[in-house]
Design an enzyme around this catalytic site. Structure first.
Site, PDB file in Angstrom:
ATOM      1  CE  LYS A 179      -2.033   3.031   1.996  1.00  0.00           C
ATOM      2  NZ  LYS A 179      -1.929   4.478   1.630  1.00  0.00           N
TER       3      LYS A 179
ATOM      4  CB  CYS B 219      12.730   8.874   8.377  1.00  0.00           C
ATOM      5  SG  CYS B 219      13.873   7.852   7.456  1.00  0.00           S
TER       6      CYS B 219
ATOM      7  CD  GLU C  46       9.337  12.695  11.715  1.00  0.00           C
ATOM      8  OE1 GLU C  46       8.205  12.202  11.884  1.00  0.00           O
ATOM      9  OE2 GLU C  46      10.275  12.088  11.181  1.00  0.00           O
TER      10      GLU C  46
ATOM     11  N   GLY D  36       6.732   4.798   8.189  1.00  0.00           N
ATOM     12  CA  GLY D  36       5.845   5.955   8.275  1.00  0.00           C
ATOM     13  C   GLY D  36       5.957   6.590   9.649  1.00  0.00           C
ATOM     14  CB  SER D  37       3.846   9.071  11.293  1.00  0.00           C
ATOM     15  OG  SER D  37       2.587   8.435  11.218  1.00  0.00           O
ATOM     16  CB  THR D  38       5.919   7.502  15.984  1.00  0.00           C
ATOM     17  OG1 THR D  38       7.306   7.485  15.586  1.00  0.00           O
ATOM     18  CG2 THR D  38       5.774   6.809  17.324  1.00  0.00           C
ATOM     19  CD  GLU D  39      -1.049  10.510  14.527  1.00  0.00           C
ATOM     20  OE1 GLU D  39      -0.239  11.321  14.040  1.00  0.00           O
ATOM     21  OE2 GLU D  39      -2.283  10.633  14.440  1.00  0.00           O
TER      22      GLU D  39
ATOM     23  N   GLY E 249       2.209   4.016  13.141  1.00  0.00           N
ATOM     24  CA  GLY E 249       2.874   2.782  13.579  1.00  0.00           C
ATOM     25  C   GLY E 249       2.157   2.153  14.769  1.00  0.00           C
TER      26      GLY E 249
ATOM     27  CD  GLU F  67      13.249   0.759   9.251  1.00  0.00           C
ATOM     28  OE1 GLU F  67      13.662   1.707   9.943  1.00  0.00           O
ATOM     29  OE2 GLU F  67      13.932  -0.241   9.005  1.00  0.00           O
TER      30      GLU F  67
END
Ligand code: NAP
Ligand code: MG
Length: 497
Positions: free
Chosen positions: A190, A298, A399, A242-245, A247, A264
């Protein structure tokens, strides 16, 4: 904006709406929906793209499962390797087109996307090498008689779901595909809604390379498609960048069937310049550690720690360097910085510019988007260098994912390491010094997945890459990467006595 340099558009763009790629064929989304991908340099529509949803994800996962259990599972390592080497050659041959699609879709300047050719091809060749060189082991088991045989088998983990961000569409798709093909897994990718084009084109090249249908499927769409993939009981592993959120959401969504996961995620990396550094290298090095790809990287070295005796001079020089960077049409080979990827990203970055100034930081250069002149329609933000900042400011902790650096003076190495580590993230880090002791102390002291010494953001397919702390877990590249796509089976054989 008028393109200064007229380059022919990739033929792929002219072929009507871009469809999903499932089981070796392009097809529209089941819902019939499409969305528009935008050229961020002009704000104009680049292409209509199929808006895949849960139903399409389900079809793609089923196709990937059939392929995983079908003839692909009988392919010998050397056959997979040969197909990967063919794919590497095709990527090389068609790279101009992939680079152009990425430049149009994401805004990364053409000289930078073109320069990624070497890495894209090298990644495929590296994983092709691993296809035939990774194996299990024999173990002398103490729990078994002396003439027994105990060995391990490395077996592919199964159907992999990959969910990617937009900041390096073709390279990141290849990074996800390499270990899948090497190990005999299959993939449903995706891509990000902002930059779905080159992954869809890559899927065509896979077919041309003779990789069986269903091995690589691409479902373009929005976050819901990613969520459906993360939840799907037919998926064995999720590889997310992608983003931690997001993730965190994926970790939760994957709990149903306990998927293997690699994450990651984001970062707020510390780049440290000591007073003894070679300034002529450190100035452009520290600047491009943040400003490359307009800061949408990143590992961007966004917290720039500079030792106090050189702080003022160094930051003046970084600001001068930043002012001279050519912001412009990403298709122009003179351009060094293109636009941000989207209007949303533009708002986010401009919001942080406001926050920084409200917090009391001062911009030596930059500080606002371009609102006049030929670039006004695109999402352009020239580089910003913030000084008079401190570690507690949001611009020093969160970030931003834009061309914004926050400079922070320091005195001692112990202090630099402690402050560098005072972050919820732990992705990358840098140190600029001529002193071996300083280099190694920072290299050991930073709790991050990578530390670069007198260089920054150098990636190598053989070198593991990934995060500590909230920058994620698992490693991409290197031998460790491939292991995440294997299950290890132990076979214990007792002979007839
Ligand atoms: P993002 O918002 O996290 O999106 C990444 C991907 O996840 C996109 O394909 C997105 O789809 C999808 N997604 C959104 N919601 C989802 C959900 N609930 N479940 C499953 N998938 C979902 O990140 P981004 O804005 O594209 O990229 C920027 C971030 O990526 C930054 O934080 C950056 O640090 C990180 N990044 C990390 C690395 C690394 O290697 N560590 C590399 C590059 C980028 P949509 O596109 O439709 O939203
Ligand atoms: Mg786009």
């Amino acid at each position: 904006m008028q393109d200064k340099i007229q380059r022919p558009l990739p033929a792929f763009l002219g072929q009507g709406p871009k469809h999903l790629f499932i089981n070796g064929r392009h097809e529209p989304a089941r819902s019939g929906k499409t969305f528009q991908t935008i050229n961020p340099a002009t704000g104009k529509v680049l292409a209509e793209v199929a808006d895949g949803g849960a139903e399409d994800i389900d079809l793609a996962v089923r196709a990937a499962r059939r392929a995983f259990e079908g003839p692909w599972s009988k392919w010998r390592p050397a056959q997979r390797q040969a197909s990967m080497l063919r794919l590497a050659d095709l990527v090389d041959q068609h790279y101009d087109e992939l680079a152009m699609l990425d430049t149009l879709d994401l805004g990364n300047p053409i000289t930078r996307t073109m320069a990624n050719r070497t890495r894209a091809v090298a990644l495929l060749r590296y994983y092709a090498g691993l296809a035939t060189s990774t194996h299990g082991e024999t173990i002398q088991s103490s729990a078994m008689p002396h003439d027994s045989l105990t060995y391990t088998l490395k077996e592919p983990v199964g159907v992999v779901g990959a969910i990617n961000p937009w900041n390096g569409p073709s390279g990141m798709a290849i990074w996800k595909l390499g270990p899948v093909l090497a190990t005999g897994c299959t993939l449903v990718l995706k891509p990000a809604e902002q930059a779905p084009l080159s992954p869809l084109r890559l899927a065509e090249l896979c077919m041309e390379a003779g990789i069986p249908e269903g091995v690589f499927n691409v479902v373009s769409g929005h976050g819901e498609a990613g969520a459906a993939l993360a939840e799907h009981p037919g998926v064995d592993k999720i590889a997310f960048t992608g983003s931690t959120e997001v993730g965190r959401k994926i970790v939760r969504a994957s709990a149903g069937n306990l998927k293997r996961l690699s994450m990651e995620l984001g970062g707020k990396s510390a780049n440290m310049v000591f007073a003894d550094a070679n300034m002529d290298l450190a100035v452009p090095g520290a600047a491009m550690a943040v400003f490359a790809n307009s800061g949408q990287v990143c590992v961007a070295g966004t917290r720039l720690f500079v030792q106090r005796p050189i702080y003022d001079e160094f930051m003046e020089r970084v600001a001068d360097f930043a002012k001279k960077l050519r912001v412009g049409d990403p298709l122009d080979s003179e351009t060094q910085l293109g636009p941000l990827v989207s209007a949303e990203q533009l708002d986010r970055v401009c919001g942080y510019l406001q926050v920084g100034m409200q917090e009391g930081a001062r911009a030596l250069t930059g500080g606002a988007r371009l609102t006049e002149g030929p670039l006004a329609d695109g999402f352009f933000v020239p580089p910003t260098v913030f000084v008079d900042a401190h570690d507690g400011m949001r611009i020093a902790r969160e970030e931003i994912f834009g061309p914004v650096v926050t400079a922070l003076p320091f005195d001692t190495i112990e202090e630099a390491i402690a402050r560098g580590n005072d972050s919820e993230y732990g992705l990358g880090g840098g140190v600029w010094t001529r002193d071996l002791n300083t280099a190694h102390r920072v290299g050991k002291g930073l709790r991050t997945g990578t530390v670069w010494v007198n260089c920054y953001n150098v990636l190598d397919p053989a070198v593991p890459f990934g995060g500590y702390k909230m920058s994620g877990f698992g490693r991409e590249s290197g031998n460790e990467h491939i292991q995440e796509y294997y299950e290890t089976k132990a076979v214990m054989v007792k002979l007839d006595s």
